[in-house]
Design an enzyme around this catalytic site. Structure first.
Site, short mmCIF file in Angstrom:
data_model
loop_
_atom_site.label_atom_id
_atom_site.label_comp_id
_atom_site.label_asym_id
_atom_site.label_seq_id
_atom_site.Cartn_x
_atom_site.Cartn_y
_atom_site.Cartn_z
N LYS A 235 -69.53 24.88 -43.03
CA LYS A 235 -69.15 25.80 -44.10
C LYS A 235 -67.66 26.12 -44.07
O LYS A 235 -67.11 26.57 -45.04
CB LYS A 235 -70.01 27.06 -44.08
CG LYS A 235 -69.89 27.92 -42.87
CD LYS A 235 -70.80 29.13 -43.04
CE LYS A 235 -70.91 29.91 -41.75
NZ LYS A 235 -72.00 30.86 -41.74
N ARG A 236 -67.02 25.88 -42.94
CA ARG A 236 -65.59 26.14 -42.90
C ARG A 236 -64.79 25.01 -43.56
O ARG A 236 -63.73 25.21 -44.08
CB ARG A 236 -65.12 26.32 -41.45
CG ARG A 236 -65.27 27.74 -40.97
CD ARG A 236 -65.02 27.85 -39.49
NE ARG A 236 -66.00 27.11 -38.73
CZ ARG A 236 -67.25 27.53 -38.52
NH1 ARG A 236 -67.65 28.68 -39.01
NH2 ARG A 236 -68.10 26.80 -37.84
#
Ligand code: GLU
Length: 469
Positions: A235-236
């Site tokens: 998700k980063r």
């Protein structure tokens, strides 16, 4: 025996596309087996969970076709805490678990290694329960744990390599490994279909099932989802939130079709197929265990095909959230000053063939619904050349003289203006397009002008002409 599967997300962030994929696989498997799909929210990590993430997951599942009310649950793991503690107590009382108060430093001092797991120091010391004492599972010294996995065959783990892992914390609360097993047991889960990332937990969990005296479920560990660099989607780094795709204008049908292709394909040379075909043909056993590439470009192309296949009326409806700010799109993308449903209906078929995601409708049609176009300065500089002022003057004069304001007449008129100046239609159109829409690309120009109407078209052309002085 009724098949019971579950999807067990932790509400610690936006809903990951890999999670959505597992949810769909569970959903279809339950349907095919005449079984039950249970939704369980694993909300025991109080520090990382937020109620809004739970709501986000429920609504994203709903969007993708796993609708509220059509499954069992949602249950919440936190509500089952009493059962978790009771199971921990049973394991202690039966001698399958023991208390330990070693710190990490204690273990390091004894083993001389930072990397080695727990060394079993308290196994036979008979420490009773007490504040700050963790409960550890006594793993068998010998033998193997064989996991029956519908996708991976029978991964086999040597018990002596599995450390005596913690099952309850110093405050008595169960850790994930145990809570997850107890919940599956309480809910009568027969098949655990989940991400490959959990495979290392599985032998430990299966030992817990055995120790608690219940037949373990059949497992299926579905492949990890990776980006083009073969890195696990994160998700980063990557766009992983299902909600982000929804808000960008991916259609639920395209999205779920694409997600099911991660590690599996329908028969024949087909990829875009009706959902009913996927529901019929999907076989969990056929899922490829290797990492599955989440190809955003391919998904886009897919979505474009789904958009083009919509009946125009449905396309028009589907665009509304982006055009009028209604619906659930966050943040509201754009506020038209004068949305006109008839004007949109007139250009919708032209836009439908050109966009790949619904949010792209905005730059294609915003010129119709704003008092003045938003001029893209780079487009302006690139397009407006020495002859542009003269060209716009001539075009305004010729358009003013038109009897019928229709695409055909507009085209032949502008073509004639260009020809007098030795210009091809493309070159002639460009300044008019920028003057009227503010952009260099967009819907077919003459249809756009017809819908925009005589007054507004001429006003914009005159305004652009003044800017060129
Ligand atoms: N809550 C776990 C997760 O979100 C799922 C565990 C499981 O499916 O067994 O990764």
């Amino acid at each position: 025996m009724t098949v019971r599967v579950r999807f067990a997300p932790s509400p610690t962030g936006m809903f990951h596309v890999g999670g959505a994929r597992s949810a769909l696989q569970n959903w279809i498997y339950a349907k095919q087996q005449g079984g039950v799909f249970v939704l369980r929210v694993e909300d025991t990590d109080a520090a990382r969970n937020k109620p809004e993430w739970t709501e986000g997951i429920l609504s994203a599942l709903d969007w993708i076709g796993i609708s509220r009310g059509s499954y069992e649950g949602p249950y919440f793991q936190s509500q089952n805490a009493g059962e978790h503690r009771a199971a921990a107590a049973r394991l202690y009382e039966s001698g399958r678990a023991y208390y330990c108060d070693c710190t990490r430093e204690d273990v390091q001092a004894r083993t001389g290694s930072q990397h080695q797991g727990y060394d079993g120091y308290h196994r036979d010391l008979g420490l009773g329960p007490g504040e700050g004492r963790a409960l550890r599972f006594r793993t068998p010294d010998e033998g193997t744990t064989v996991v029956v996995d519908l996708i991976r065959g029978e991964p086999t783990f040597e018990n002596r390599l599995i450390e005596d892992f913690v099952i309850a914390r110093g405050d008595g609360s169960a850790v994930f490994l145990l809570a997850n097993v107890v919940d599956d047991m309480t809910m009568g889960i027969t098949h655990v279909i989940r991400a490959e990332e959990h495979l290392p937990n599985t032998p430990k969990q299966q030992l817990l099932w055995d120790a608690l005296g219940v037949k373990p479920p059949v497992w299926a560990h579905v492949p990890v989802v990776v980006n083009e660099k073969r890195q696990k989607l994160s998700k980063r780094r990557d766009k992983v939130a299902l909600e982000a795709y929804r808000d960008e204008g991916y259609l639920a049908g395209a999205m779920r079709n694409y997600l099911m292709l991660l590690g599996w394909a329908p028969s024949g040379d087909r990829e875009i197929v009706p959902w009913s075909v996927i529901e019929d043909e999907f076989r969990l056993e056929e899922v490829n265990p290797s990492p599955a590439f989440f190809d955003e470009k391919k998904l886009r192309a897919f979505n474009g095909e789904y958009i083009r296949a919509l009946p125009v009326a449905e396309f028009i409806d589907a665009c509304q959230p982006w055009l009028t700010g209604t619906g659930t799109i966050a943040p509201p993308p754009w506020q038209p000053e004068e949305f006109d449903a008839d004007a949109f209906a007139a250009v919708a078929p032209l836009a439908q063939t050109r966009i790949a995601v619904l949010s792209e409708i905005v730059p294609n049609v915003d010129f119709l619904f704003l008092a003045a176009p938003t001029i893209d300065e780079a487009a302006w500089t690139k397009t407006m050349k020495d002859g542009s002022a003269d060209l716009l003057d001539a075009a305004v004069a010729a358009f003013e003289a038109l009897e019928s304001w229709d695409a055909e007449s507009l085209k032949s008129t502008l073509e004639a203006v260009g020809a007098e100046r030795g210009l091809k239609l493309g070159k002639t159109q460009a300044p008019v397009r920028v003057a009227v829409t503010g952009r260099t690309i967009g819907l077919p120009l003459f249809e756009s002008l017809e819908v925009l109407g005589r007054e507004r078209t001429l006003t914009r052309m005159r305004a652009a002409r003044l800017r060129l002085v």
